[in-house]
Design an enzyme around this catalytic site. Structure first.
Site, PDB file in Angstrom:
ATOM      1  N   LYS A   1      18.042  24.662  17.767  1.00  0.00           N
ATOM      2  CA  LYS A   1      18.071  25.190  16.396  1.00  0.00           C
ATOM      3  C   LYS A   1      16.953  26.220  16.215  1.00  0.00           C
ATOM      4  CE  LYS A   1      19.944  20.842  14.581  1.00  0.00           C
ATOM      5  NZ  LYS A   1      19.620  19.567  13.904  1.00  0.00           N
TER       6      LYS A   1
ATOM      7  N   GLN B   1      14.840  15.695  11.538  1.00  0.00           N
ATOM      8  CA  GLN B   1      15.840  15.365  12.557  1.00  0.00           C
ATOM      9  C   GLN B   1      16.076  13.844  12.575  1.00  0.00           C
ATOM     10  OE1 GLN B   1      17.617  17.615  14.280  1.00  0.00           O
ATOM     11  NE2 GLN B   1      18.761  16.047  15.356  1.00  0.00           N
TER      12      GLN B   1
ATOM     13  N   ASP C   1      20.205  20.438   5.305  1.00  0.00           N
ATOM     14  CA  ASP C   1      21.144  19.530   5.972  1.00  0.00           C
ATOM     15  C   ASP C   1      22.237  19.053   5.017  1.00  0.00           C
ATOM     16  OD1 ASP C   1      20.908  18.881   8.698  1.00  0.00           O
ATOM     17  OD2 ASP C   1      19.105  17.698   8.350  1.00  0.00           O
TER      18      ASP C   1
HETATM   19  N1  GUN Z   1      21.153  14.184  13.920  1.00  0.00           N
HETATM   20  C1  GUN Z   1      22.429  14.391  14.334  1.00  0.00           C
HETATM   21  N2  GUN Z   1      22.987  15.389  13.603  1.00  0.00           N
HETATM   22  C2  GUN Z   1      22.060  15.805  12.733  1.00  0.00           C
HETATM   23  C3  GUN Z   1      22.050  16.805  11.723  1.00  0.00           C
HETATM   24  O1  GUN Z   1      23.023  17.532  11.469  1.00  0.00           O
HETATM   25  N3  GUN Z   1      20.881  16.942  11.045  1.00  0.00           N
HETATM   26  C4  GUN Z   1      19.804  16.165  11.278  1.00  0.00           C
HETATM   27  N4  GUN Z   1      18.706  16.359  10.530  1.00  0.00           N
HETATM   28  N5  GUN Z   1      19.781  15.222  12.197  1.00  0.00           N
HETATM   29  C5  GUN Z   1      20.903  15.050  12.928  1.00  0.00           C
END
Ligand code: GUN
Length: 293
Positions: free
Chosen positions: A53, A97, A120
């Protein structure tokens, strides 16, 4: 193979290119979109995702930084960090995350974020807005990416029977809500299946559009798919494979070799939904910066 492949790498790249122009417009106004990742502990998959990311942000000239905290960080410390990030005007988006270490309450942590910075789309305010059809909400990245894959492949869910396998807060529930909305990319008739569903195959065989986010490797086999259906595979599972150099390989929640003989369209793993999650995160971050400008 009879199915057409939906190429998430190509579609994700096209979206990131479109965003480049928006970032340039913001830059002309003196605004550089800023995204902060919060990574707690040393989950190797989470580390890889955050790195990917961050790389996408760099390529787009979105400023990003990663705050890495040790696995035993007390919850109060994480909440205090979020308070600081909420107050920092150079931070437009915050991404904690997931999953978090067991001693941390993910609900309380997500709740502490300013909903305006929740790129998110996991904060209850954004979830509520999504369910209510309020377009000002941030759409969760993976579900938004699924819709974008459909629309940009010329597949209109309107009036179609969409079957979603999985009811997680990250994918299953929001993707079902997006498909249900009275908006472009929505207007489907939606069935949501989960671990307690009786006779899963009976439902999946009814699907015009099948979205699979079960979190279990290759649970959807060819015989569970209606000929010509659109199959979107959200799963990413690492399975051991002695024939591979690394000793493992990635597979989806759909058995690709069988499904691709039956489906009309299908996403591969990797290279399907995954790149879209990152593209949608960039879109949400640019939206956050635009709204704050
Ligand atoms: N863990 C798995 N997918 C995601 C996501 O889209 N965002 C976040 N913050 N954690 C994740």
């Amino acid at each position: 193979m009879s199915a057409k492949i939906i190429d998430g790498n190509a579609i994700g790249k096209a979206i990131r290119e479109e965003l480049r122009a928006e970032v340039a417009l913001l830059e002309a106004k003196g605004v550089v979109p800023g995204l902060t990742f919060v990574l707690v502990g040393e989950n190797p998959a989470s580390q890889v995702y955050v790195r990917m990311k961050g790389k996408a942000a760099d390529e787009l000239k979105v400023r990003s930084d990663t705050i890495s905290l040790s696995a035993d960080t007390p919850e109060a410390e994480l909440l205090a960090l979020l308070d600081r990030l909420n107050a920092d005007v150079t931070v437009h988006g915050i991404l904690v995350q997931l999953p978090l270490p067991k001693h941390l309450n993910a609900g309380r942590v997500i709740n502490r974020m300013d909903p305006a910075k929740d790129v998110d789309g996991f904060h209850p305010v954004n979830v509520g807005k999504l369910v209510m059809g309020d377009r000002s909400a941030y759409r969760p990245c993976t579900p938004a990416g699924v819709l974008e894959l459909l629309v940009r492949s010329g597949i209109d869910p309107r009036g179609q029977h969409a079957v979603v396998v999985g009811r997680s807060m990250i994918v299953g529930r929001p993707v079902a809500n997006l498909l249900l909305q009275d908006a472009p990319g929505g207007n489907a008739t939606v069935t949501v299946c989960h671990t307690k569903t009786k006779d899963l195959a009976r439902h999946t065989r009814e699907a015009d559009i099948l979205v699979v986010a079960a979190g279990r490797p290759e649970v959807i086999t060819g015989d569970m798919i209606r000929p010509g259906a659109v199959v979107i595979d959200v799963g990413v599972n690492r399975i051991t494979d002695p024939a591979s150099q690394s000793g493992y390989r990635l597979v989806g929640d759909v058995k690709f070799s069988e499904a691709s003989e039956v489906a009309g369209f299908i996403t591969p793993v990797p290279g399907g939904v995954g790149p879209m999650t990152i593209a949608m995160l960039m879109r949400n971050t640019v939206q956050a910066a635009r709204q704050a400008a």
